[in-house]
Design a protein around this motif. Sequence first.
Motif, PDB file in Angstrom:
ATOM      1  N   LEU A   1      -3.627  -1.064   7.870  1.00  0.00           N
ATOM      2  CA  LEU A   1      -3.362  -0.992   9.186  1.00  0.00           C
ATOM      3  C   LEU A   1      -4.178  -0.763  10.297  1.00  0.00           C
ATOM      4  CD1 LEU A   1      -0.688  -1.524  10.766  1.00  0.00           C
ATOM      5  CD2 LEU A   1      -0.004   0.744  10.299  1.00  0.00           C
ATOM      6  N   ALA A   2      -5.094   0.341   9.741  1.00  0.00           N
ATOM      7  CA  ALA A   2      -6.052   0.770  10.751  1.00  0.00           C
ATOM      8  C   ALA A   2      -7.183  -0.263  10.960  1.00  0.00           C
ATOM      9  CB  ALA A   2      -6.797   1.802  10.131  1.00  0.00           C
TER      10      ALA A   2
ATOM     11  N   TYR B   1       3.442  -8.957  10.592  1.00  0.00           N
ATOM     12  CA  TYR B   1       2.766  -8.491   9.492  1.00  0.00           C
ATOM     13  C   TYR B   1       2.678  -6.931   9.874  1.00  0.00           C
ATOM     14  CZ  TYR B   1      -0.621  -6.983   6.034  1.00  0.00           C
ATOM     15  OH  TYR B   1      -1.505  -6.227   4.807  1.00  0.00           O
ATOM     16  N   LYS B   2       1.846  -6.646  10.910  1.00  0.00           N
ATOM     17  CA  LYS B   2       1.773  -5.156  11.183  1.00  0.00           C
ATOM     18  C   LYS B   2       3.033  -4.414  11.360  1.00  0.00           C
ATOM     19  CE  LYS B   2      -1.383  -6.031  14.826  1.00  0.00           C
ATOM     20  NZ  LYS B   2      -2.177  -5.898  15.696  1.00  0.00           N
ATOM     21  N   ARG B   3       3.829  -4.932  11.921  1.00  0.00           N
ATOM     22  CA  ARG B   3       5.191  -4.312  12.058  1.00  0.00           C
ATOM     23  C   ARG B   3       5.932  -4.009  10.860  1.00  0.00           C
ATOM     24  NH1 ARG B   3       7.429  -7.762  15.064  1.00  0.00           N
ATOM     25  NH2 ARG B   3       9.132  -8.603  13.658  1.00  0.00           N
ATOM     26  N   GLN B   4       5.766  -4.821   9.848  1.00  0.00           N
ATOM     27  CA  GLN B   4       6.522  -4.842   8.462  1.00  0.00           C
ATOM     28  C   GLN B   4       5.598  -3.601   7.628  1.00  0.00           C
ATOM     29  OE1 GLN B   4       6.216  -8.724   6.891  1.00  0.00           O
ATOM     30  NE2 GLN B   4       8.673  -9.277   7.588  1.00  0.00           N
ATOM     31  N   LEU B   5       4.435  -3.994   7.632  1.00  0.00           N
ATOM     32  CA  LEU B   5       3.639  -2.796   7.088  1.00  0.00           C
ATOM     33  C   LEU B   5       3.724  -1.383   7.580  1.00  0.00           C
ATOM     34  CD1 LEU B   5       1.249  -2.414   5.096  1.00  0.00           C
ATOM     35  CD2 LEU B   5      -0.308  -2.883   6.926  1.00  0.00           C
ATOM     36  N   ARG B   6       4.092  -1.169   9.090  1.00  0.00           N
ATOM     37  CA  ARG B   6       4.162  -0.034   9.721  1.00  0.00           C
ATOM     38  C   ARG B   6       5.598   0.559   9.355  1.00  0.00           C
ATOM     39  NH1 ARG B   6       4.105  -1.548  14.625  1.00  0.00           N
ATOM     40  NH2 ARG B   6       6.661  -1.513  14.829  1.00  0.00           N
ATOM     41  N   ASP B   7       6.544  -0.125   9.306  1.00  0.00           N
ATOM     42  CA  ASP B   7       7.944   0.052   8.923  1.00  0.00           C
ATOM     43  C   ASP B   7       8.027   0.403   7.551  1.00  0.00           C
ATOM     44  OD1 ASP B   7       8.844  -0.651  11.522  1.00  0.00           O
ATOM     45  OD2 ASP B   7       9.544  -2.495  10.958  1.00  0.00           O
ATOM     46  N   GLY B   8       7.165  -0.116   6.553  1.00  0.00           N
ATOM     47  CA  GLY B   8       7.234   0.278   5.315  1.00  0.00           C
ATOM     48  C   GLY B   8       6.670   1.451   4.907  1.00  0.00           C
ATOM     49  N   LEU B   9       5.560   1.847   5.596  1.00  0.00           N
ATOM     50  CA  LEU B   9       4.864   3.277   5.663  1.00  0.00           C
ATOM     51  C   LEU B   9       5.868   4.318   6.090  1.00  0.00           C
ATOM     52  CD1 LEU B   9       1.443   2.138   7.204  1.00  0.00           C
ATOM     53  CD2 LEU B   9       1.649   3.092   4.959  1.00  0.00           C
ATOM     54  N   ILE B  10       6.561   4.235   7.119  1.00  0.00           N
ATOM     55  CA  ILE B  10       7.393   5.172   7.686  1.00  0.00           C
ATOM     56  C   ILE B  10       8.520   5.332   6.546  1.00  0.00           C
ATOM     57  CG2 ILE B  10       9.237   5.527   9.675  1.00  0.00           C
ATOM     58  CD1 ILE B  10       7.330   3.915  11.403  1.00  0.00           C
ATOM     59  N   GLY B  11       9.331   4.164   6.118  1.00  0.00           N
ATOM     60  CA  GLY B  11      10.384   4.336   5.160  1.00  0.00           C
ATOM     61  C   GLY B  11      10.015   5.097   3.904  1.00  0.00           C
ATOM     62  N   GLN B  12       8.646   4.734   3.540  1.00  0.00           N
ATOM     63  CA  GLN B  12       8.442   5.434   2.179  1.00  0.00           C
ATOM     64  C   GLN B  12       8.044   7.115   2.491  1.00  0.00           C
ATOM     65  OE1 GLN B  12       4.931   3.439   1.050  1.00  0.00           O
ATOM     66  NE2 GLN B  12       6.220   1.718   0.023  1.00  0.00           N
ATOM     67  N   VAL B  13       7.473   7.499   3.530  1.00  0.00           N
ATOM     68  CA  VAL B  13       7.485   8.757   3.805  1.00  0.00           C
ATOM     69  C   VAL B  13       8.649   9.543   3.985  1.00  0.00           C
ATOM     70  CG1 VAL B  13       6.231  10.441   5.766  1.00  0.00           C
ATOM     71  CG2 VAL B  13       5.087   8.509   4.863  1.00  0.00           C
ATOM     72  N   ARG B  14       9.455   8.834   4.861  1.00  0.00           N
ATOM     73  CA  ARG B  14      10.828   9.335   4.969  1.00  0.00           C
ATOM     74  C   ARG B  14      11.622   9.509   3.849  1.00  0.00           C
ATOM     75  NH1 ARG B  14      13.354   5.168   8.163  1.00  0.00           N
ATOM     76  NH2 ARG B  14      13.756   4.372   6.069  1.00  0.00           N
TER      77      ARG B  14
END
Length: 254
Positions: free
Chosen positions: A248-249, A3-16
């Motif tokens: 995530l925090a 879950y945390k990995r998917q959330l982190r990857d989603g955050l990175i992708g949206q910013v990028r």
Amino acid sequence: DVYKRQLRDGLIGQVRDQVIPRLQDADIPSVVVIGGSTGAGKSTLVNSVLGQEVSVAGVLRPTTRTPVLVANPEDMGSLSEHPLTQVCRQEVSAAIPAGLALIDASDLDSVHEANRALAGRLLEAADLWLFVTTANRYADAVPWELLHEAATRSIAIAVVLNRVPEGDEEAIENDLRRMLDEAGIHAVLIHTVTEQPRDESGMLAPVSLAPLTLWIRELGADAPARAAIARTTLAGTVETLARNLRTLALEQEG
């Protein structure tokens, strides 16, 4: 964990893919992602609207293996550094108004995980999502999960209801509208295409897509409307990012 990995990857992708390109250049074309389930007719729809074959449509599944980004010749320069050009095959078409870029995305329910992930990434980068479904598939669970997600991020959503048996258009479209209303999703456009044979080039009759084609042209010609859509989508994305960062925090603290 997953879950945390998917959330982190989603955050990175949206910013990028969404936030940084729009902040770097507010005038880049609005990205319209054509998404839907396997066999919904996305590629045929794109080809028919443009009047030229830019995306291969066929009987094999998944039909759309590499997403296709189509833009007006005037816009190719401003899109050259966009992250999505790294995962999409690029095509040029004067049939697309300057200021818009269309992406024929991978299948949302592809049997291949990589295709599903790529479809999700493209939708997260969209300013506007053109959801293509059929009379038999419009209630499928997978697209609705993404419709809900898009709505929470204030992404403008248009819907093409494809392959509707003649005579059933009103009943099926009304049922789709009911589902959208119950989900709190406002579609900026709902266009129904009846079952019909393709012409010799494999495309649909232009008259059957006239309202959709006119809507695309009018959106391309209306810079303030495109800018408003981009601002709304960006604001919704930033709000979602803030929520997910807090989640995530808290997960990290736990």
